[in-house]
Structure formats: structure tokens, C-alpha cells
Design a protein around this motif. Structure first.
Motif, short mmCIF file in Angstrom:
data_model
loop_
_atom_site.label_atom_id
_atom_site.label_comp_id
_atom_site.label_asym_id
_atom_site.label_seq_id
_atom_site.Cartn_x
_atom_site.Cartn_y
_atom_site.Cartn_z
N GLU A 137 1.49 -39.35 -20.53
CA GLU A 137 1.59 -40.41 -21.40
C GLU A 137 0.07 -41.11 -21.76
N LEU A 138 -0.74 -40.96 -21.02
CA LEU A 138 -1.89 -41.57 -21.03
C LEU A 138 -2.93 -40.69 -21.76
N VAL A 139 -2.54 -39.31 -21.28
CA VAL A 139 -3.74 -38.38 -21.82
C VAL A 139 -3.10 -37.91 -23.22
N VAL A 140 -1.93 -37.61 -23.50
CA VAL A 140 -1.46 -36.97 -24.56
C VAL A 140 -0.50 -37.69 -25.57
N LEU A 141 0.69 -38.21 -25.04
CA LEU A 141 1.80 -38.89 -25.62
C LEU A 141 1.28 -40.05 -26.45
N ARG A 142 0.43 -40.75 -25.87
CA ARG A 142 0.42 -42.21 -26.53
C ARG A 142 -0.45 -41.64 -27.91
N ARG A 143 -1.09 -40.59 -28.02
CA ARG A 143 -1.72 -40.36 -29.35
C ARG A 143 -0.61 -39.87 -30.31
N LEU A 144 0.51 -39.64 -29.99
CA LEU A 144 1.43 -39.13 -30.47
C LEU A 144 2.40 -40.27 -31.47
N TYR A 145 2.40 -41.30 -30.73
CA TYR A 145 3.27 -42.44 -31.26
C TYR A 145 3.43 -42.65 -32.65
N PRO A 146 2.48 -42.59 -33.49
CA PRO A 146 2.13 -42.84 -34.78
C PRO A 146 2.42 -41.83 -35.63
N ARG A 147 2.44 -40.48 -35.18
CA ARG A 147 2.55 -39.28 -35.95
C ARG A 147 3.91 -38.94 -36.16
N ASP A 148 4.12 -37.97 -37.00
CA ASP A 148 5.42 -37.79 -37.53
C ASP A 148 6.30 -36.78 -36.29
N HIS A 149 7.52 -36.60 -36.68
CA HIS A 149 8.29 -35.77 -35.49
C HIS A 149 7.84 -34.57 -35.47
N LEU A 150 7.34 -33.75 -36.43
CA LEU A 150 6.80 -32.60 -36.43
C LEU A 150 5.84 -32.45 -35.32
N ASP A 151 4.82 -33.29 -35.51
CA ASP A 151 3.60 -33.36 -34.65
C ASP A 151 4.20 -33.27 -33.12
N GLN A 152 5.07 -34.35 -32.95
CA GLN A 152 5.63 -34.62 -31.70
C GLN A 152 6.17 -33.52 -30.93
N VAL A 153 7.09 -32.70 -31.98
CA VAL A 153 7.72 -31.72 -31.40
C VAL A 153 6.90 -30.53 -30.90
N LEU A 154 5.80 -30.40 -31.75
CA LEU A 154 4.92 -29.24 -31.47
C LEU A 154 3.92 -29.53 -30.29
N ALA A 155 3.50 -30.95 -30.00
CA ALA A 155 2.50 -31.19 -28.87
C ALA A 155 3.53 -31.06 -27.55
N THR A 156 4.58 -31.48 -27.79
CA THR A 156 5.64 -31.64 -26.36
C THR A 156 5.97 -30.11 -26.10
N PHE A 157 6.04 -29.42 -27.07
CA PHE A 157 6.31 -28.08 -26.93
C PHE A 157 5.29 -27.29 -26.06
N GLY A 158 4.00 -27.61 -26.47
CA GLY A 158 2.84 -27.13 -25.81
C GLY A 158 2.79 -27.75 -24.31
N LEU A 159 3.23 -28.77 -24.08
CA LEU A 159 3.38 -29.37 -22.82
C LEU A 159 4.17 -28.59 -21.91
N ILE A 160 5.51 -28.09 -22.54
CA ILE A 160 6.38 -27.36 -21.87
C ILE A 160 5.98 -26.07 -21.32
#
Lengths: 304, 330, 250
Positions: free
Chosen positions: A79-102
Motif C-alpha cells: 500500500e505504501l509503495v505502490v497502491l497509494r499512488r493508484l487511488y486517484p487513478r482510473d480503474h484501468l490503471d489500477q487493474v494493470l498495476a495490480t496485475f503487475g503485482l500478481i
């Protein structure tokens, strides 16, 4: 009849595990508006840590503590390193970045634990079975899962309904800006909620470890089922997630157990078994599509 | 003007490179490059088709692999019946299998398009995250459908005995097959290029930017979006037909949701809302996998964070970087 | 009196939970007139526009347009019948240029847009009406500018141009001058005045000078109800209106 009781219990057991996963995911969506595909990775980590620590120490309780703590800590870190930066982004960015985390976590687990699946024994004290209803022996460990799941659900209910933290969570879920305006430290709250959700996912992973093979990629199938649960329940709603989790658990388990038999009444045996198995595995997705078409915001939509 | 010159240069260099790749690979004594390149071209078709709905139509689908896999299965099942000599359907009008690409490829395209029409018709009644989830749900349904379809191998998948026959061409030859893939991609991109610049394409872009205004102007937006979704499905079906031929194997894995995720990654990585972007994305992702795999079997360990970095730092993707600063990537 | 009503709404009711937005609202607009709809903030004027345009369906009541019952028609069907609208907050295609915005707005009038091959930007059937609109709304110099980069006043003019592009018989104008300077307000008012007779207008507006200088009929809404309707002079002197609304301003 006895088979039905057993299958209903199995359905409940799957249901509460799904709820443990869904609680964190739906809270994170409800408050931070984040779609987190990496939630399954916390589950996987929980399972691996549980299997390893239990095997090394011989203590299931130690395994439990380690699994929950590891998942919560890693969740916090992510949350601290990556996800916190994604809160204001749209769902598409979130899907992609967290796919990268997987991808990252699956590879990481392979490096640390290897490609071979781990297996974890059911703890000694819970290895027997209990005959709650005469003639229906049921594995004690699975009963323990159900009991734990229901307990956690109860505690969450109290946490959110009765405590100061819960009040802040509800405030942030209904209106983020307002919550900030009245002096709630939302950054802190987000981290806390995220760690809580990750810890619960780790707990679910621990429970799954003795039942399923512990391997890289195990988080993905439960992740998708969890999404089905929170979408059916209404995004952001804990109560909806709880009811939908039980519903999905029952539909999936009972479908697999009885659909082939049911279809044999109308179809030749071979066809019935094939179609039954096929329909049963599609069941929860059919359920979700139907719910969304009937009530586009889920069964218990959180107040907007 | 400088920008368009740069774009044109990219087209020429890229086109020449692709056209000359087989002889170059032969010179470099790396014949396997041709087969990798075919794979890239095929995924590029699928990625471009996804970009039609994602980049131009702002419809975030997490189920595009369903149409890709369906196209592959059409080819696989027809070939299976042709080889076994068992009719596909008996009854008044018996339908037999076929190994003829001129029959099975168009059929793959049509089946995928029809499937996309049905799935799109239901999914487009929702929006936002619910759209993402419902497309995912439908794709998972199809995944489990093929996964439990024992007649065609279930979760083991289905092996083809050979590649299809295409009007006398020897598709078994990797170089020939490569040019067929290249031709397919070129044709599909030409169609898409005309499409996005046509009145229809403008309507789709308008829906993506402001659907409310589109309705107020008098457009029945649902129908336009549905048609766009179906066209994208058709493109993915073509890619599926090709991938079945390339690997001579079809399996439920082609429809798995992570495959849909990979297609999304290709589009974003390359640059969404452009036609070249997804092609570059497919190339970068598949080449990257291949290159990283030489150094480490755990290539995903690097790919994952790279992906996060791309998302966090740029929305214009590789194509945007190649074009340089000061443009919108379009 | 038998009048030529272009738009005839009868007893519209709409509530959101406990909030009543429209209550037994009846509103008649004569063909060719400028009909102003005024009222304090929160009176429910935009809700009326949204019901007329079809974005909201009334709980009960009926809407007739040009003799046809459109109560349950979809937004795009109403637009195609010639009932166009503007939005209070400019609703444009920010990523497209001014010309492209207009080219889109022109399309519905020319039939369906299932045209897949010809380049839209070289399509004379679109180009000519777009050029005319650019000229009429004085947007020619900005034709190639992205809508997202326009200044506020230019956005309002483009907003109006988009609604005119379909050559509507009636315009629903939701505060077309909101937030523009006095000069640009006057320009818009002059434009609306010049369209009078050709296009029927329902105008929601706060600028009373504009309202009373160009409107043929004024209706006053308070808390979802229409409390008065008539020629500007009659409404201005109506004691009930003065008490409920105009009085606040003095």
C-alpha cells in the motif's frame, strides 16, 4: 439427505473463506475506490508462510500468527509503495498495476519456495471429525473454518458498527472529503484498512493451506471468485459481501454436488454428467451476470 | 509536421523490418525468430482489436480472451472432426469438419463476432467497474465451458494434426505462415485505420469521451458501442484462428482471464488509443518475456514492477516514447 | 383559446426520495416563442429540462412534443424529433477539436453513422454545415483547437453551436450564459433573439435583464411548482411572484 447436510456445510465453509477474502477487497473498494487484483497474492503468501512456519515450528498457532502478520505487513508495504499512488487513478490503471503485482508475487514465491507445491497437515487437535448430527461425521478442521469465519464476521460487524475506527471507516466510505474535513487522518486510515484486509486474506490462505495445494498462482482462482462475491453483494458493502459469500459458496458447492444427478433425470447419463459439471463450474458466473442485469449495483449496494 | 514525418518514418521502418524478417533471420541463423515473430503478429491482431473498444471506445473489458479462445476452438474443433472423419452434426443437414482455412477462419471470425454481440448486448447495460466485472464473468463462463468440454479434450486441450490448408499455400512452412500472419495483421490494421477515422469511428470516440452528450445529440449510443464490441470480437476471433494454427493446439488456457489481462497489458504498454501502439506492446511484451527468459526463468519478477512503473509514469506507452514529446499519442 | 403548443407538459411529478423536484408541473410552450423559465436556485428548473430531454423519467404526468406523446421516449429519440438541449455545465468532447465536435453534432441529422470506410474529416456532407456553424457562432478562428483548451466563453458558444447543429425545432437552454462575462452574455442574447421565430426556445436563465428583454412568456417556478406564467409584464407585476421570488432580489 445426509449428503445434503454435508454439502451445505461444505458450501458454508467455502462461503466463509470467500467472506474473509471479500471483506478486505470490498472495504478497499468502498473506501479507496481501488480495484486490487493483488488481493489473491496476500492469500497465497498467507498459505505459504503458514505451511512453512507450521512445518518448522510444529505449532499451528505460530503458523497462524505468522501467516496473518506476514500478509498484513506485506499488504501494508504494498500500500505504501505502490497502491497509494493508484487511488486517484482510473480503474484501468489500477487493474494493470495490480496485475503487475500478481506477476511479481507469483515469481517471488517461486524463487523463495520453488515450483513444487507445498502441503500442510491439518493440526493434530482438529484432525478428527465431529458427529454433530448422528450419522454425519464432518471433519473438525472444516468446522473450525466455519466457526472462525463466523467469528471474524461478528468481530468485523462490531468493529465497524461500534468502534471509533469503525466510525471513521464508515465516514470515509460515504464521503472521503468530508471525512478529511472533520479531521480524520485518511492516509493512516487507508493503510490500516488495507493491512486489515490483507491480514484477513492471509487468514483465508492459512485455512486453505491444509485443504488445497499451496502453490504459486493459487491466489488467482479465489481472487476471481471473491470479485464475484463483492459484485453480487454490492461493492463496498460488508453485509452484502457476507451474504453473497455464503450464497456463492452454497451455489458453487451444491451445484457441483447435485447438478449432474439432477440433469440425469432429463438427459442420458454421460451427457448429464458433462453438462452438469460444466454448468456447475459456470454457476457462480451465471449468478453474477444475472444479478448484475437484474440489479446493476448488486444485491446490497452501499449508499452512494 | 515534424511529428507526422516521424510517424511515417516509424511506419516505413517497421514495415520494411517486418517484410524482411524471415530472410534476415535466415542470415542471422536464428530461424526460431520467425516463429516468435508470427506469434507477436497474432497477438498484435488481438491487441489491436482490444484497443478498438478500450482505447477508442473506453470500454474496459477484462474478457477479451474469450473471443480469442473461441476463434481458436472453432478452428480446432473443425480440424478435429475433419481428421476423425466424424461429422460435427448429423441430422437432415450433416455438417462435417474441415481443414480448409477459407472455411474455418471466416467461421471463427463470425462465431467470435456473434459471441461478442451476445456478451456485449448484456454487458453494455452496465458501466464502469461493473462492466469490467461482467465481461470477466462471461469470459470465465466460456473458460469453464471449454474446460469441461470432454469431447474436445477438456482441460487438456485439443491437438491439431497439422495447420490448415489455405488455397494451396503450405502453412506448415514457418516462413509462409509468417507472411500469412503479416498479411492478416496488415489487412486488419487497414480496416481499423479506416474505421476509426470514419463517421462510425468518430461516433465511437464521441461515446468514449461523453456518452451523455452523444445521446443528447441524438445518437443511439448503445447500438454503436455494441457494433464496435462485435467488430473487436471478430478481430480477436481471427487472431484465435491464427494462434490455433501456429501452435497446432488449442486449450482453455487461451480463454483464461490472465490472458485477457495480458492483452490489456499489451495495449497499455504500447500506447492505447492508437493502432500501432498495441502492435508495439505485443512485440515488447512477448520479446521481453523471451529475452528475460534467457537470463532468468523468473522473468515475471521483472515484468511485474516494469508494468507498474509504466502505469505510474506514462499513459502514452512505447509508441508515445518513440514519437517523442509534445503529442497526445494519437 | 386554442393555441399552437409545440411543447405541452401536463401534471409532471418527480421526486427523489423525500425531495420533491416537480409537483403537478404543467408548462406550455407556444411554437416560435422564447419561453423563459425562472426561479430561485433549487426550484427544480434543471430537473424539468432533464425530464423534457428524457434523461429523467417523470413519476407521473405526460409530455407532448409537436403533437406527439414523448413521455417515455429515450433521449436520442427525442433529439432526433428535433428537441435539442444545452447543458448548464458545458458538456463537450474535450479531446476533439472544435470542428470535430461540430462534425459529430451534425451527423444525426444526416441519417445513421454506420459508415465505416470514408474519412469523416474529408466528408463534404459534414464539412459544409460545420463551416456554417463555425461562422455563425464566430468560432472559425478556433476550429482546430481542442475543446478542452477553450476559454469559458468559447465553450459556452460551442455548447450552443452543438445544439443548433441538428437544426432543431426546439431548444432547451439550461443557463446558456452561466459564468460568461457581460459582453459575451449580450452576444448570446442577440443570437437567441435572432433565432426567434425560427426555433422555439425554453430558456432557463438567471439574468433577469436578458429574460425580460427577449422572452415572450415567462414562467416562474418555486419548489417544484409553477406559480405563475404569462407575458413578462404580467409576471413582473404579479404579487405572488414578487413575494416568492423577485422580492428577494430587491
Amino acid at each position: 439427505m445426509l449428503l445434503l447436510v454435508e454439502q451445505v456445510l461444505n458450501g458454508l465453509q467455502l462461503g466463509v473463506m470467500l467472506f474473509l477474502m471479500a471483506a478486505g477487497l470490498t472495504l478497499v473498494f468502498g473506501i479507496m475506490r481501488l480495484i486490487n487484483l493483488a488481493h489473491g497474492s496476500m492469500y497465497m503468501l498467507g498459505a505459504f508462510v503458514a505451511a512453512t512456519v507450521t512445518a518448522a515450528s510444529g505449532s499451528f498457532m505460530l503458523g497462524l500468527l505468522a501467516a496473518v502478520a506476514a500478509a498484513a505487513l506485506v499488504g501494508l508495504l504494498v500500500e505504501l509503495v505502490v497502491l497509494r499512488r493508484l487511488y486517484p487513478r482510473d480503474h484501468l490503471d489500477q487493474v494493470l498495476a495490480t496485475f503487475g503485482l500478481i506477476l511479481f508475487f507469483n515469481a517471488l514465491v517461486q524463487i523463495v519456495w520453488g515450483r513444487q507445491p507445498l502441503f500442510m497437515d491439518v493440526p493434530e487437535a482438529l484432525s478428527g471429525s465431529v458427529e454433530m448430527i448422528p450419522g454425519v461425521p464432518y471433519p473438525a478442521f472444516r468446522l473450525a473454518i466455519i466457526a472462525t469465519g463466523l467469528t471474524v464476521a461478528g468481530l468485523l460487524y462490531l468493529l465497524i458498527g461500534r468502534t471509533r475506527l469503525g466510525m471513521q471507516i464508515r465516514a470515509a466510505a460515504s464521503n472521503r472529503d468530508m471525512a478529511e474535513a472533520v479531521g480524520i487522518d485518511t492516509r493512516m486510515l487507508y493503510s490500516l484498512v488495507f493491512a486489515l484486509g490483507a491480514g484477513l486474506a492471509g487468514l483465508a490462505g492459512l485455512m486453505a493451506a491444509p485443504i488445497l495445494a499451496v502453490e504459486s498462482g493459487m491466489g488467482e482462482s479465489i481472487l476471481i471468485e471473491t470479485f464475484v462475491v463483492i459484485v453480487i453483494g454490492g461493492l463496498g458493502s460488508i453485509r452484502g459481501a457476507f451474504l453473497a459469500a455464503l450464497l456463492v459458496g452454497l451455489v458453487d458447492t451444491l451445484g457441483r454436488a447435485f447438478l449432474p444427478t439432477l440433469l440425469r433425470l432429463f438427459l442420458p447419463a454421460a451427457t448429464a454428467d458433462g453438462a452438469g459439471a460444466s454448468l456447475a463450474s459456470m454457476g457462480i458466473y451465471i449468478l453474477m451476470a444475472a444479478v448484475l442485469l437484474w440489479r446493476p449495483r448488486g444485491l446490497f449496494p452501499a449508499p452512494a | 509536421m515534424k511529428l507526422s514525418a516521424r510517424k511515417r518514418l516509424l511506419w516505413y521502418v517497421g514495415g520494411a523490418l517486418l517484410a524482411l524478417l524471415p530472410p534476415l533471420a535466415g542470415l542471422a541463423d536464428e530461424p526460431f525468430m520467425v516463429s516468435l515473430a508470427s506469434r507477436i503478429l497474432i497477438y498484435a491482431i488481438a491487441a489491436v482489436s482490444l484497443d478498438l473498444i478500450l482505447g477508442f471506445g473506453a470500454m474496459v473489458s477484462l474478457g477479451h480472451a474469450a473471443f480469442f479462445g473461441a476463434g481458436a476452438y472453432v478452428v480446432g474443433i473443425l480440424a478435429f472432426h475433419a481428421f476423425e472423419g466424424v461429422p460435427l452434426a448429423s441430422g437432415p443437414i450433416p455438417v462435417s469438419g474441415t481443414n480448409n482455412a477459407l472455411v474455418s477462419w471466416p467461421l471463427a471470425v463470425i462465431v467470435s463476432a456473434l459471441l461478442a454481440t451476445v456478451i456485449g448486448a448484456l454487458s453494455l447495460r452496465t458501466s464502469g467497474i461493473h462492466f469490467i466485472m461482467i465481461t470477466l464473468a462471461f469470459a470465465q463462463m466460456l473458460f469453464y465451458f471449454f474446460d469441461s468440454l470432454e469431447a474436445y479434450g477438456g482441460d487438456d486441450g485439443l491437438s491439431l494434426w497439422s495447420r490448415n490448408d489455405l488455397a494451396g499455400l503450405d502453412l506448415g512452412d514457418d516462413t509462409t505462415f509468417y507472411y500469412v500472419c503479416l498479411g492478416s495483421l496488415a489487412m486488419f490494421m487497414l480496416i481499423c485505420q479506416r474505421l476509426v477515422n470514419s463517421r462510425f469511428g468518430m461516433v465511437i470516440r464521441g461515446c468514449a469521451q461523453n456518452e451523455r452528450r452523444m445521446r443528447a445529440l441524438g445518437f443511439p449510443t448503445y447500438r454503436y458501442k455494441l457494433l464496435c464490441f462485435a467488430i473487436a470480437g471478430a478481430g480477436a476471433g481471427l487472431a484465435g484462428a491464427l494462434i490455433a494454427n501456429q501452435t497446432e493446439y488449442v486449450s482453455p488456457g487461451l480463454l483464461h482471464w490472465t490472458r485477457s489481462g495480458e492483452l490489456l497489458v499489451m495495449v497499455i504498454l504500447g500506447g492505447m488509443g492508437t493502432l500501432i501502439g498495441p502492435v508495439l506492446g505485443a512485440a515488447v511484451l512477448l520479446l521481453g518475456e523471451d529475452l528475460l527468459a534467457i537470463f532468468t526463468e523468473h522473468w515475471q519478477l521483472y515484468l511485474g514492477p516494469l508494468l507498474i512503473l509504466v502505469v505510474l509514469t506514462t499513459r502514452r506507452g512505447v509508441y508515445g516514447l518513440l514519437l517523442g514529446r509534445g503529442n497526445d499519442g494519437g | 383559446m386554442v393555441a399552437d403548443w409545440l411543447l405541452d407538459t401536463c401534471a409532471l411529478n418527480k421526486s427523489f426520495g423525500a425531495v420533491v423536484a416537480s409537483e403537478a408541473l404543467s408548462l406550455q410552450v407556444r411554437r416560435g416563442e422564447i419561453h423563459a423559465l425562472i426561479g430561485p436556485n433549487g426550484a427544480g428548473k434543471t430537473t424539468v429540462i432533464n425530464q423534457l430531454a428524457g434523461e429523467l423519467l417523470p413519476d407521473s404526468g405526460s409530455i407532448h412534443f409537436d403533437g406527439r406523446d414523448i413521455t417515455s421516449l429515450s433521449v436520442h429519440r427525442r433529439a432526433r424529433l428535433g428537441l435539442a438541449r444545452t447543458f448548464q455545465i458545458s458538456t463537450l468532447f474535450d479531446g476533439l477539436t472544435v470542428s470535430e465536435n461540430l462534425a459529430l453534432a451534425v451527423q444525426p441529422r444526416l441519417g445513421h453513422s454506420y459508415r465505416f470506410w470514408r474519412r469523416a474529416d474529408r466528408d463534404a456532407a459534414l464539412g459544409a454545415p460545420v463551416a456554417e456553424l463555425l461562422d455563425r457562432l464566430d468560432l472559425g478562428a478556433l476550429a482546430g483547437t481542442r475543446a478542452g483548451a477553450l476559454a469559458h466563453g468559447d465553450r459556452r458558444r460551442l455548447e450552443l453551436a452543438m445544439a443548433l447543429a441538428g437544426r432543431p425545432t426546439m431548444l432547451l437552454l439550461d443557463e446558456p450564459m452561466a459564468g460568461t462575462g457581460p459582453e459575451s452574455s449580450r452576444d448570446v442574447a442577440r443570437l437567441l433573439d435572432s433565432l426567434k421565430g425560427h426555433i422555439t426556445m425554453l430558456l432557463v436563465e438567471h439574468d433577469m435583464d436578458v429574460v425580460f428583454s427577449i422572452a415572450d412568456t415567462v414562467s416562474v417556478m418555486v419548489s417544484g411548482r409553477c406559480i405563475a406564467s404569462g407575458p413578462p409584464e404580467a409576471v413582473r407585476t404579479d404579487p405572488q411572484v414578487r413575494r416568492a421570488y423577485l422580492g428577494e432580489d430587491d
